[in-house]
Design a protein around this motif. Structure first.
Motif, PDB file in Angstrom:
ATOM      1  N   MET A 176       0.832  -1.209   0.000  1.00 46.70           N
ATOM      2  CA  MET A 176       0.000   0.000   0.000  1.00 46.70           C
ATOM      3  C   MET A 176       0.868   1.262   0.000  1.00 46.70           C
ATOM      4  O   MET A 176       0.536   2.262  -0.637  1.00 46.70           O
ATOM      5  N   ILE A 177       1.993   1.204   0.719  1.00 43.67           N
ATOM      6  CA  ILE A 177       2.898   2.364   0.771  1.00 43.67           C
ATOM      7  C   ILE A 177       3.592   2.535  -0.584  1.00 43.67           C
ATOM      8  O   ILE A 177       3.707   3.638  -1.107  1.00 43.67           O
ATOM      9  N   GLU A 178       4.007   1.407  -1.170  1.00 39.43           N
ATOM     10  CA  GLU A 178       4.678   1.459  -2.479  1.00 39.43           C
ATOM     11  C   GLU A 178       3.760   2.008  -3.565  1.00 39.43           C
ATOM     12  O   GLU A 178       4.203   2.672  -4.493  1.00 39.43           O
ATOM     13  N   LYS A 179       2.489   1.744  -3.420  1.00 38.83           N
ATOM     14  CA  LYS A 179       1.527   2.247  -4.392  1.00 38.83           C
ATOM     15  C   LYS A 179       1.574   3.782  -4.461  1.00 38.83           C
ATOM     16  O   LYS A 179       1.412   4.380  -5.511  1.00 38.83           O
ATOM     17  N   VAL A 180       1.843   4.400  -3.328  1.00 35.20           N
ATOM     18  CA  VAL A 180       1.858   5.872  -3.252  1.00 35.20           C
ATOM     19  C   VAL A 180       3.261   6.437  -3.490  1.00 35.20           C
ATOM     20  O   VAL A 180       3.436   7.422  -4.205  1.00 35.20           O
ATOM     21  N   VAL A 181       4.286   5.801  -2.877  1.00 33.23           N
ATOM     22  CA  VAL A 181       5.635   6.375  -2.901  1.00 33.23           C
ATOM     23  C   VAL A 181       6.529   5.721  -3.959  1.00 33.23           C
ATOM     24  O   VAL A 181       7.522   6.304  -4.380  1.00 33.23           O
ATOM     25  N   GLY A 182       6.191   4.510  -4.376  1.00 33.17           N
ATOM     26  CA  GLY A 182       7.026   3.796  -5.339  1.00 33.17           C
ATOM     27  C   GLY A 182       7.972   2.819  -4.671  1.00 33.17           C
ATOM     28  O   GLY A 182       8.100   1.685  -5.114  1.00 33.17           O
ATOM     29  N   VAL A 183       8.623   3.248  -3.580  1.00 29.83           N
ATOM     30  CA  VAL A 183       9.534   2.355  -2.848  1.00 29.83           C
ATOM     31  C   VAL A 183       9.254   2.417  -1.356  1.00 29.83           C
ATOM     32  O   VAL A 183       8.739   3.413  -0.844  1.00 29.83           O
ATOM     33  N   CYS A 184       9.600   1.321  -0.673  1.00 28.89           N
ATOM     34  CA  CYS A 184       9.445   1.299   0.782  1.00 28.89           C
ATOM     35  C   CYS A 184      10.378   0.241   1.337  1.00 28.89           C
ATOM     36  O   CYS A 184      10.371  -0.901   0.887  1.00 28.89           O
ATOM     37  N   LYS A 185      11.214   0.647   2.308  1.00 32.71           N
ATOM     38  CA  LYS A 185      12.123  -0.316   2.945  1.00 32.71           C
ATOM     39  C   LYS A 185      11.440  -0.932   4.173  1.00 32.71           C
ATOM     40  O   LYS A 185      10.475  -0.368   4.689  1.00 32.71           O
ATOM     41  N   VAL A 186      11.973  -2.062   4.604  1.00 31.35           N
ATOM     42  CA  VAL A 186      11.486  -2.669   5.849  1.00 31.35           C
ATOM     43  C   VAL A 186      12.685  -2.828   6.772  1.00 31.35           C
ATOM     44  O   VAL A 186      13.691  -3.431   6.371  1.00 31.35           O
ATOM     45  N   ALA A 187      12.610  -2.276   7.977  1.00 30.82           N
ATOM     46  CA  ALA A 187      13.737  -2.353   8.912  1.00 30.82           C
ATOM     47  C   ALA A 187      13.935  -3.789   9.364  1.00 30.82           C
ATOM     48  O   ALA A 187      12.971  -4.493   9.661  1.00 30.82           O
ATOM     49  N   LYS A 188      15.191  -4.207   9.388  1.00 29.78           N
ATOM     50  CA  LYS A 188      15.525  -5.550   9.897  1.00 29.78           C
ATOM     51  C   LYS A 188      16.190  -5.357  11.256  1.00 29.78           C
ATOM     52  O   LYS A 188      17.065  -4.521  11.401  1.00 29.78           O
ATOM     53  N   HIS A 189      15.740  -6.133  12.226  1.00 31.14           N
ATOM     54  CA  HIS A 189      16.315  -5.983  13.557  1.00 31.14           C
ATOM     55  C   HIS A 189      17.238  -7.142  13.855  1.00 31.14           C
ATOM     56  O   HIS A 189      16.793  -8.277  13.940  1.00 31.14           O
ATOM     57  N   LYS A 190      18.506  -6.815  13.993  1.00 31.99           N
ATOM     58  CA  LYS A 190      19.473  -7.864  14.315  1.00 31.99           C
ATOM     59  C   LYS A 190      19.609  -7.980  15.824  1.00 31.99           C
ATOM     60  O   LYS A 190      19.574  -6.975  16.534  1.00 31.99           O
ATOM     61  N   GLU A 191      19.768  -9.196  16.284  1.00 31.82           N
ATOM     62  CA  GLU A 191      19.957  -9.469  17.714  1.00 31.82           C
ATOM     63  C   GLU A 191      21.082  -8.592  18.271  1.00 31.82           C
ATOM     64  O   GLU A 191      22.146  -8.477  17.655  1.00 31.82           O
ATOM     65  N   GLY A 192      20.843  -7.956  19.404  1.00 31.34           N
ATOM     66  CA  GLY A 192      21.901  -7.171  20.057  1.00 31.34           C
ATOM     67  C   GLY A 192      22.057  -5.761  19.509  1.00 31.34           C
ATOM     68  O   GLY A 192      22.788  -4.959  20.062  1.00 31.34           O
TER      69      GLY A 192
END
Ligand code: TXA
Ligand code: MG
Length: 328
Positions: A199-215
């Motif tokens: 849904m976000i990409e539909k409006v902005v074109g791109v969207c990242k997703v944060a990855k959470h690494k342990e620690g």
């Protein structure tokens, strides 16, 4: 004494007076119930952390009505963020901007950013319009517990600790808003929710997703904590492991205990005649029922045996993430 009152005009005025007086008020949104406080009042904001038992480095979302001038609270709003506001608010989307510091440090935990949400639910809009100030509100559950989707759920966690809960019935969305960082060139999802990446990409074109690494320190501290835990035993299986899950269920039955499966339409077909907390068929149904059924399960089950729902797009990511953390 904690009162539960319907969202009539008179009662919303009572809620307003309490909030402006530095008290905490439970109120409904389209996602989950919030525990609101005046975001410009240090003492009131600190009280939220105290009654919830919330870690002091987990910031709060500021809620405002749909006509509120956001430039009073935040700066450097990017054009794509304006497009997102136009497309998806009022609604279950929280945007993280650079803060102007009007909402107190106690709420932003010293970050230079502020998360803003413009909820869709009518009762929330009415209350926010009446107060016309930013109301910071986490989900109205004790820290780590399952988020609340009815006024009774809020009452269970905060009876005697807050003066008022505004009752707006069951929240339709059922899981929390999507938290999206819009301070960078490209938006980045910090917490998956009802507004999806697509849904976000539909409006902005791109969207990242944060990855959470342990620690590593998360950009959205809340996603690092134990969360959504019901007060009963839980177990989680994939659909492929259904035989193993049935063995566990039978073991509980043999011991004279009350196990419940929690599952979608797909798994339900293999569990005929068993105790079931039914989540629904589509990802949206499942999101809407998830916390409600977890809370129901903790009331009546000795164990909730959850089966991961089958992938069906939409808000699936947000649902699965919460289910896994509930059953950790
Ligand atoms: O749907 C919702 O968002 C509900 C309703 C009540 O609006 N609220 C809610 O609040 O879920 P809470 O406090 O349970 O979760 C807020 C999340 C946390 O993961 C927190 O770390 C993140 O938003 N957050 C808040 N301010 C932030 C900021 N400035 N930067 C990054 N993450 C932030
Ligand atoms: Mg929460």
């Amino acid at each position: 004494m904690t009162k539960i009152l319907k969202a009539t005009k008179d009662n919303l005025i009572k809620a307003k007076e309490l909030l402006l007086n530095g008290e905490l008020v439970g109120f409904p949104t389209e996602t989950v119930y919030g525990l609101g406080a005046d975001g410009t009042n240090k003492k009131a904001v600190s009280e939220i952390y105290k009654v919830k038992g919330r870690p002091s480095d987990n910031p709060l979302i500021a809620h405002v009505h749909k006509d509120y001038d956001l430039t009073k609270l935040v700066k450097n709003i990017r054009p794509y963020a304006l497009d997102l506001i136009k497309a998806y608010t009022p609604g279950p989307l929280t945007l993280v901007f650079e803060s102007k510091g009007v909402v107190v440090d106690e709420a932003t935990c010293g970050l230079n950013t502020l998360a803003i949400r413009i909820p869709l639910k009518k009762e929330a809009q009415e209350l926010l319009k009446l107060v016309d100030i930013p109301i910071v509100a986490p989900s109205a559950n004790l820290s780590k517990h399952v988020s609340p989707v009815t006024a009774e759920h809020v009452y269970k966690d905060f009876e005697g600790k807050i003066p008022l809960i505004i009752d707006g019935g069951k929240c339709e969305g059922g899981i929390e808003s999507t938290v999206l960082d819009v301070t960078g060139e490209v938006p980045e999802i910090l917490r998956a929710g009802l507004i999806t990446k697509e849904m976000i990409e539909k409006v902005v074109g791109v969207c990242k997703v944060a990855k959470h690494k342990e620690g590593e320190k998360a950009k959205s501290p809340g996603v690092m904590y134990t969360h959504y835990r019901p007060k009963t035993n839980t177990a989680l299986f994939t659909k492929e492991e259904i035989q193993k899950s049935i063995e566990l269920y039978e073991e509980y039955i043999k011991q004279g205990k009350t196990p419940y499966f929690m599952c979608d339409e797909d798994a339900k077909k293999d569990l005929v005649g068993k105790n079931i907390l039914y989540l629904g068929k589509t990802a949206e149904d499942i999101a809407s029922n998830l916390y409600y059924k977890l809370r129901e399960g903790e009331e009546k089950a000795d164990i909730i045996i959850a089966i991961e729902p089958a992938y069906n797009g939409g808000v699936y990511e947000g649902v699965l993430n919460r289910l896994r953390r509930a059953c950790k």
